[in-house]
Design a protein around this motif. Structure first.
Motif, short mmCIF file in Angstrom:
data_model
loop_
_atom_site.label_atom_id
_atom_site.label_comp_id
_atom_site.label_asym_id
_atom_site.label_seq_id
_atom_site.Cartn_x
_atom_site.Cartn_y
_atom_site.Cartn_z
N GLU A 109 0.84 -1.21 0.00
CA GLU A 109 0.00 0.00 0.00
C GLU A 109 0.87 1.25 0.00
OE1 GLU A 109 -3.55 2.23 -0.07
OE2 GLU A 109 -3.19 0.11 -0.48
N GLU A 110 1.97 1.21 0.72
CA GLU A 110 2.88 2.36 0.77
C GLU A 110 3.46 2.67 -0.61
OE1 GLU A 110 3.08 -0.27 2.95
OE2 GLU A 110 2.12 0.77 4.62
N GLN A 111 3.83 1.64 -1.35
CA GLN A 111 4.36 1.84 -2.70
C GLN A 111 3.28 2.41 -3.62
OE1 GLN A 111 5.65 -2.30 -3.06
NE2 GLN A 111 7.69 -1.55 -3.63
N ILE A 112 2.07 1.87 -3.51
CA ILE A 112 0.96 2.34 -4.35
C ILE A 112 0.66 3.81 -4.05
CG2 ILE A 112 -1.52 2.08 -4.81
CD1 ILE A 112 0.03 -0.20 -6.05
N VAL A 113 0.62 4.16 -2.79
CA VAL A 113 0.35 5.56 -2.41
C VAL A 113 1.44 6.47 -2.96
CG1 VAL A 113 0.24 7.17 -0.47
CG2 VAL A 113 -1.04 5.02 -0.38
N ALA A 114 2.70 6.12 -2.74
CA ALA A 114 3.81 6.96 -3.21
C ALA A 114 3.76 7.13 -4.72
CB ALA A 114 5.14 6.34 -2.78
N ASN A 115 3.52 6.04 -5.44
CA ASN A 115 3.49 6.12 -6.90
C ASN A 115 2.29 6.90 -7.41
OD1 ASN A 115 5.90 4.72 -7.21
ND2 ASN A 115 4.88 2.74 -7.32
N SER A 116 1.12 6.70 -6.79
CA SER A 116 -0.06 7.42 -7.25
C SER A 116 0.05 8.91 -6.98
CB SER A 116 -1.34 6.84 -6.63
OG SER A 116 -1.36 6.99 -5.24
N VAL A 117 0.61 9.28 -5.86
CA VAL A 117 0.81 10.71 -5.55
C VAL A 117 1.81 11.32 -6.52
CG1 VAL A 117 1.74 12.31 -3.82
CG2 VAL A 117 0.11 10.53 -3.14
N ALA A 118 2.91 10.64 -6.79
CA ALA A 118 3.92 11.15 -7.72
C ALA A 118 3.34 11.33 -9.12
CB ALA A 118 5.13 10.22 -7.75
N LEU A 119 2.64 10.31 -9.61
CA LEU A 119 2.05 10.41 -10.95
C LEU A 119 1.00 11.51 -11.02
CD1 LEU A 119 1.71 6.62 -11.78
CD2 LEU A 119 3.13 8.28 -13.01
N THR A 120 0.19 11.64 -9.98
CA THR A 120 -0.83 12.69 -9.94
C THR A 120 -0.20 14.07 -10.00
OG1 THR A 120 -2.35 11.28 -8.69
CG2 THR A 120 -2.75 13.65 -8.61
N LYS A 121 0.87 14.29 -9.23
CA LYS A 121 1.54 15.59 -9.23
C LYS A 121 2.07 15.93 -10.62
CE LYS A 121 2.97 15.79 -4.40
NZ LYS A 121 4.11 15.78 -3.46
N ILE A 122 2.66 14.96 -11.28
CA ILE A 122 3.21 15.20 -12.62
C ILE A 122 2.09 15.53 -13.61
CG2 ILE A 122 4.36 14.09 -14.59
CD1 ILE A 122 5.95 12.45 -12.42
N LEU A 123 1.06 14.70 -13.64
CA LEU A 123 -0.04 14.90 -14.59
C LEU A 123 -0.78 16.21 -14.32
CD1 LEU A 123 -1.41 11.27 -14.83
CD2 LEU A 123 -0.15 12.52 -16.58
N TRP A 124 -0.99 16.54 -13.04
CA TRP A 124 -1.70 17.77 -12.69
C TRP A 124 -0.87 18.99 -13.12
CZ3 TRP A 124 -6.64 17.74 -11.40
CH2 TRP A 124 -7.21 18.92 -10.92
N LYS A 125 0.43 18.93 -12.86
CA LYS A 125 1.31 20.03 -13.25
C LYS A 125 1.32 20.22 -14.77
CE LYS A 125 6.00 21.74 -12.72
NZ LYS A 125 7.35 21.48 -12.26
N GLU A 126 1.18 19.12 -15.51
CA GLU A 126 1.16 19.18 -16.97
C GLU A 126 -0.21 19.58 -17.52
OE1 GLU A 126 3.71 18.98 -19.15
OE2 GLU A 126 4.92 19.03 -17.30
N GLY A 127 -1.17 19.83 -16.64
CA GLY A 127 -2.45 20.36 -17.07
C GLY A 127 -3.55 19.36 -17.32
N TYR A 128 -3.35 18.10 -16.94
CA TYR A 128 -4.40 17.12 -17.16
C TYR A 128 -5.55 17.35 -16.20
CZ TYR A 128 -1.61 14.61 -20.48
OH TYR A 128 -0.91 14.29 -21.60
N ARG A 129 -6.75 17.51 -16.81
CA ARG A 129 -7.97 17.77 -16.05
C ARG A 129 -9.11 16.98 -16.68
NH1 ARG A 129 -4.23 20.05 -13.95
NH2 ARG A 129 -4.17 22.10 -13.02
#
Length: 77
Positions: free
Chosen positions: A54-74
């Motif tokens: 679960e810790e790996q999943i959380v870390a990876n999902s947060v990292a991917l979300t930050k990248i995609l959000w910063k790139e403007g995905y909505r």
């Protein structure tokens, strides 16, 4: 693997999302914005990488979300 997404209120389960071993993902439709994107990614990672903690999943999902959000995905809807 095919992934099926079902939108269902998950208040009783006290969860934002749930991933079943058969590839079905339940997402609470009340989620909005960045949190919604994070939960989609989180539950998809559970289906794709069942062996990850679960810790790996959380870390990876947060990292991917930050990248995609910063790139403007909505969500368009």
């Amino acid at each position: 693997m095919k992934i099926k997404i079902i939108h269902k209120k998950l208040g009783r389960e006290k969860a934002h999302g749930i991933a079943d071993s058969d590839g079905t993902i339940y997402i609470d439709p009340r989620l909005k914005g960045k949190k919604r994107l994070e939960i989609y990614i989180h539950e998809i990672l559970h289906v794709l990488y069942k062996e990850d903690s679960e810790e790996q999943i959380v870390a990876n999902s947060v990292a991917l979300t930050k990248i995609l959000w910063k790139e403007g995905y909505r969500r368009k809807r």
